[in-house]
Scaffold this active site. Structure first.
Site, mmCIF file in Angstrom:
data_model
loop_
_atom_site.group_PDB
_atom_site.id
_atom_site.type_symbol
_atom_site.label_atom_id
_atom_site.label_comp_id
_atom_site.label_asym_id
_atom_site.label_seq_id
_atom_site.Cartn_x
_atom_site.Cartn_y
_atom_site.Cartn_z
ATOM 1 N N GLY A 133 -11.607 -9.678 -3.589
ATOM 2 C CA GLY A 133 -10.847 -10.799 -4.118
ATOM 3 C C GLY A 133 -9.707 -11.174 -3.189
ATOM 4 O O GLY A 133 -9.290 -10.397 -2.328
ATOM 5 N N CYS A 134 -9.168 -12.379 -3.360
ATOM 6 C CA CYS A 134 -8.136 -12.882 -2.453
ATOM 7 C C CYS A 134 -6.809 -12.151 -2.637
ATOM 8 O O CYS A 134 -6.221 -11.656 -1.671
ATOM 9 C CB CYS A 134 -7.980 -14.387 -2.608
ATOM 10 S SG CYS A 134 -7.734 -14.954 -4.303
ATOM 11 N N PHE A 135 -6.315 -12.061 -3.879
ATOM 12 C CA PHE A 135 -5.106 -11.278 -4.118
ATOM 13 C C PHE A 135 -5.324 -9.833 -3.684
ATOM 14 O O PHE A 135 -4.447 -9.211 -3.080
ATOM 15 C CB PHE A 135 -4.737 -11.285 -5.606
ATOM 16 C CG PHE A 135 -3.849 -12.420 -6.038
ATOM 17 C CD1 PHE A 135 -2.712 -12.771 -5.323
ATOM 18 C CD2 PHE A 135 -4.124 -13.132 -7.198
ATOM 19 C CE1 PHE A 135 -1.882 -13.804 -5.742
ATOM 20 C CE2 PHE A 135 -3.306 -14.169 -7.626
ATOM 21 C CZ PHE A 135 -2.179 -14.502 -6.899
#
Length: 324
Positions: A133-135
Site C-alpha cells: 500500500g502507499c501509506f
C-alpha cells in the site's frame, strides 16, 4: 520482450502503469482489459497519452508473461479464483487482497510481499507479488532500519498526509473538488488498514516487536504524494542514525537518505522515496516522502517486475520530478 497485460485498465494505477510500460525497453503490452471501456482507445480515458499509444481497451485477455491486477480491493481474489492461468504466468496485484500473511495465497499461488527494500531476494524468485500500500510504503521505509537494528523500543507516532488520487478514480464525497480544495481532514485514525502490513514487516525484522504504531492519516488538498513524519525514542545521536539508515539503503536505488529538509515536489512523478532524519532530545524524527501512485503503487509494481525478470530494477523508472 516481456509480454504484459493489465486488468482494470481505466483507473489511476493502470494509467500510471501504461505511462511507464509503453516506454519500457523490455516490455510489450499485449492487452489492457476494462469491461466498462471495452472497444475504446486507451487515450480516450488516459487522455495524456494521446499520440503516445494506439492501444484499445479489451474485454478479453491475451497471452502474457505477467499480469498486473489494478482493480479495487476485494476484486483481485475473485479474479484469481475465476481465471485459470498457466503456472508460468506471473501476477503483480496492486490491491490489498494478498498483502497480509494470513491471506497471501490462493490454491497453488503464493504471493510475496513486494517491498524491494525488504524482500529483494524473495521478489527475484517470486511468481506472484502483492504490491504494498502507499501509506505502508512510506511508513515502512521510514522505520525498517530501526527495526533491523532492533532499536524500536517505544511506541511510534506517525502523521501522514496524502493526495486525493490515493482514494482512486471513482468520485466520492471526500474527493469532490469543492470539499477537498482548501481543506484538510483526518480519517481512520489509529486503525488504517495499512497498519497490518506495516506491523508484519517490522516484526519480520525485529522479532517480538509489540510497540504501538499511532498512525493519523490525513487527506490533503493536493492530487499526488505522501508526506509522512514518524518519531520514536532513540538514545543514539544523529550521526549514528544517519549511518544506520544510509547503510540499510546503500543498495536501494530509489530510497535516498538526504541531509536537508524535504518537500513533496522532489518526489512527485518519480519512483523515489526521500528520507530525512532529525534528532530532538531523546526522539528521532523521520520524514519520508513518496508519490503515492508511483513508489506507492505502479512504479513499485514495475520495479518488482524488473526484479522478477532479472532486469535492473531501475529500468524504465528513471523519471524526473516536477520542480515547479
Amino acid at each position: 520482450m516481456i509480454k504484459t497485460g493489465i486488468i482494470g485498465g481505466a483507473g489511476y494505477t493502470a494509467g500510471e502503469l501504461l505511462r511507464i510500460l509503453i516506454h519500457h525497453p523490455e516490455v510489450e503490452i499485449t492487452f489492457v482489459q476494462s469491461s466498462s471501456q471495452s472497444g475504446k482507445p486507451v487515450s480516450s480515458i488516459h487522455d495524456d497519452m494521446i499520440a503516445e499509444t494506439d492501444l484499445v481497451f479489451s474485454d478479453a485477455m491475451a497471452p502474457a508473461d505477467v499480469i498486473f491486477l489494478c482493480q479495487g480491493h476485494g476484486k483481485s481474489l475473485a479474479w484469481v479464483k475465476e481465471n485459470e492461468l498457466s503456472s508460468s504466468t506471473r501476477i503483480i496485484d496492486l490491491s490489498q487482497d494478498f498483502r497480509h500473511q494470513a491471506k497471501a495465497s490462493y490454491g497453488d499461488r503464493s504471493f510475496v510481499y513486494g517491498l524491494p527494500e525488504l524482500n529483494k531476494s524473495k521478489i527475484e524468485n517470486a511468481l506472484n507479488i502483492a504490491n504494498p500500500g502507499c501509506f505502508a510504503t512510506a511508513i515502512q521505509l521510514a522505520l525498517l532500519p530501526l527495526a533491523k537494528a532492533g532499536l524500536i523500543k517505544d511506541e511510534i507516532h506517525v502523521h501522514a498526509i496524502t493526495g486525493s488520487t490515493g482514494a482512486g478514480q471513482a468520485p466520492g464525497e471526500t474527493t469532490h473538488f469543492s470539499w477537498r480544495n482548501n481543506n484538510v481532514s483526518a480519517y481512520k485514525s489509529f486503525e488504517h488498514q495499512h497498519l497490518i502490513e506495516i506491523k508484519e514487516s517490522l516484526t519480520s525484522l525485529q522479532s517480538g516487536l509489540d510497540r504501538d504504531i499511532n498512525f493519523i492519516p490525513v487527506r490533503g488538498n493536493f492530487s499526488r504524494g505522501i508526506f509522512a513524519t514518524a518519531y520514536t525514542h532513540f538514545e543514539g545521536g544523529l550521526e549514528e542514525a544517519l549511518k544506520l539508515y544510509k547503510d540499510f539503503y546503500q543498495e536501494a536505488p530509489f530510497t535516498i537518505v538526504v541531509d536537508t529538509p524535504v518537500h513533496l515536489k522532489q518526489v512527485v512523478n518519480t519512483n523515489h522515496c526521500l528520507i530525512q532524519l532529525e534528532k530532538h532530545g531523546n526522539k528521532l524524527l523521520i520524514t519520508s516522502i513518496i508519490d503515492n501512485l508511483l513508489k506507492g503503487a505502479s512504479g513499485q509494481a514495475v520495479q518488482n517486475m524488473n526484479l522478477m525478470f532479472g532486469l535492473d530494477q531501475s529500468l524504465g523508472l528513471k523519471l524526473k520530478a516536477n520542480a515547479f
